[in-house]
Write an enzyme that holds these catalytic residues in place. Sequence first.
Site, PDB file in Angstrom:
ATOM      1  N   GLY A 249       0.731  -1.236   0.077  1.00  0.00           N
ATOM      2  CA  GLY A 249       0.093   0.092   0.095  1.00  0.00           C
ATOM      3  C   GLY A 249       0.815   1.304   0.026  1.00  0.00           C
TER       4      GLY A 249
ATOM      5  N   GLY B 107       2.803   2.255  -2.409  1.00  0.00           N
ATOM      6  CA  GLY B 107       2.939   2.763  -3.781  1.00  0.00           C
ATOM      7  C   GLY B 107       3.958   2.242  -4.490  1.00  0.00           C
ATOM      8  CE  LYS B 108       5.778  -3.782  -3.062  1.00  0.00           C
ATOM      9  NZ  LYS B 108       4.571  -3.517  -2.145  1.00  0.00           N
ATOM     10  CB  THR B 109       2.549  -1.317  -8.067  1.00  0.00           C
ATOM     11  OG1 THR B 109       2.581  -2.658  -7.534  1.00  0.00           O
ATOM     12  CG2 THR B 109       1.808  -1.397  -9.531  1.00  0.00           C
ATOM     13  CB  SER B 110       1.984   3.848  -8.022  1.00  0.00           C
ATOM     14  OG  SER B 110       0.620   3.725  -7.937  1.00  0.00           O
TER      15      SER B 110
ATOM     16  CG  ASP C  81       2.201  -6.780  -5.856  1.00  0.00           C
ATOM     17  OD1 ASP C  81       1.356  -7.588  -5.202  1.00  0.00           O
ATOM     18  OD2 ASP C  81       1.922  -5.224  -5.743  1.00  0.00           O
TER      19      ASP C  81
ATOM     20  CB  THR D  48      -1.753  -2.289  -2.328  1.00  0.00           C
ATOM     21  OG1 THR D  48      -1.283  -1.843  -3.826  1.00  0.00           O
ATOM     22  CG2 THR D  48      -0.871  -3.474  -1.934  1.00  0.00           C
TER      23      THR D  48
END
Length: 571
Positions: A22, A24-27, A49, A503
Amino acid sequence: MKNFNLSDIQLTKYLFFTGKGGVGKTSIACATAVGLADLGKKILLISTDPASNLQDVFEQELNGHGTNISEVPGLTVVNLDPEKAAAEYRESVISPYRGKLPESVIRNMEEQLSGSCTVEIAAFNEFSDFITDKTKEKEYDYIIFDTAPTGHTLRMLQLPSAWSTFISESTHGASCLGQLSGLEEKKGIYKQAVNTLSDEKATSLILVARPDLAPLKEAARSSHELNLLGIKKQVLVINGVLQQADDNDKVSKLLSEKQTSALQNIPEELKDYPAYSVPLRSYNLSTIENIRKMLSSDNLIPGGDYKPLQGEKNLDDLVNDLFSSGKRVIFTMGKGGVGKTTVATNIALKLKELGAKVHLTTTDPANHLNYELVIKAGIDVSKIDEAEVLEAYKNEVRAKARENQMTAEDMEYIEEDLRSPCTQEIAVFKAFADIVEKADTEIVVIDTAPTGHTLLLLDATQSYHKEVERTQGEIKGAVANLLPRLRNPKETEVVIVTLPETTPVFEAERLLQDLQRAGIKNKWWVINSCLSLVDTQKPFLKAKAQSELPWIDRVKKLSDSNTALIAWRAK
């Protein structure tokens, strides 16, 4: 702290993004990939992920081989499915024994290979090929990984005796290392992959956190663990920093003060790394257009006629239902940082107000329980010392291993297993069992529930102990009594706690599936820290609140509208 500007940062060929769920890794991984491609670089973005929503972001079907993104020339995206990979991997390990061993042993093996550690190993198995592929190394300027392997995974891969077969090496009771069975042919590739990870000229680890104490502490823990394994090239990125506080708006002012305090108290382990910030955005980062803006500008979404949500179910509704339905054991369950401890405390206090006799316990290492408040209310309170019960459990397993005259190499294997998440959960779960026996005379509220995998692993251990000769410590009567009790919906409620964000909701859904697999019913969900319940006049925060609504609706559908909402608060 400088902004995370791709033009100003020295980047290595391989970039691994890691951080608490949550944050913001992916973003940020996507924004980095798109930004570099827009600068004319050839980019390979790989996600491992399980909660990945990359197909929604890039608005097209993705696969595990590579898809070119037409709207972003130069960008190729690989979306690995670690759950699918884990299932295939599990079957490859077990299939040689089907029909040759009793079905009960096969079921035990299946459960032992069903936890999060198997998913981690399967994910590493998938992306290790991308790290070691010389053709891809030449083809792409940067190879970006969304979700780095954990220190636990990397240590497992480095252990010499982790490459033995499952049946011959699992008799000492290891809970997580059977995942490595049957991978002898991959050992060379894994070694090369681990070496690449620790090469400072080739690889950077991007630690992503939010300006909040819990994610920063998690980043510090991961950093320290990976540093010990030789992965020293690390960069800290703080995501979601409020840029301009409005002193005339109470919510904006409180949010700014909270973030400033967290950043001033950043853990010592992180202070020597290059640090960058990414501003808090008002929009969902769910389209290429918004991902492109993430590292450059905000372009506020107008608040329009948006007003705070009203008439939603709240914690009082949840507690009244728990009380009237006669629940005796109540767990709060969710990923770290969603507010389980606060929710558990409030449930206990409200049950006491209704006249119930209540016992509240926690395993939270941060121990945020307000003991003075809880004891003053007349609630029995306890804390399971996670370190203490874990060490006692480890010593129990070590003693049994020595009785079996294990070699030094095998003892190293066992020691790694004892550092696994499963071992910690089992040790704590055994301590839970003793407390839950109190439910005969009082309502027991427990902060932090065991996962479904842990329950099934304990169940398998108990049921098939003789056949597989496992020594998972002594499974005492309290644990034997607890499993049926947890599976009885008339006695037990697991309250799933999440946040109104992508997330955390996806991760909570996986927890739900985990519980369902273990035969445990769930009725109530709590969505914590809802900005959409707060009256703010700042257009930016109104837009941010509006972006929560799709996730609130999703949880309501999952819970059949048994969702309690809690407003955002500064503390």
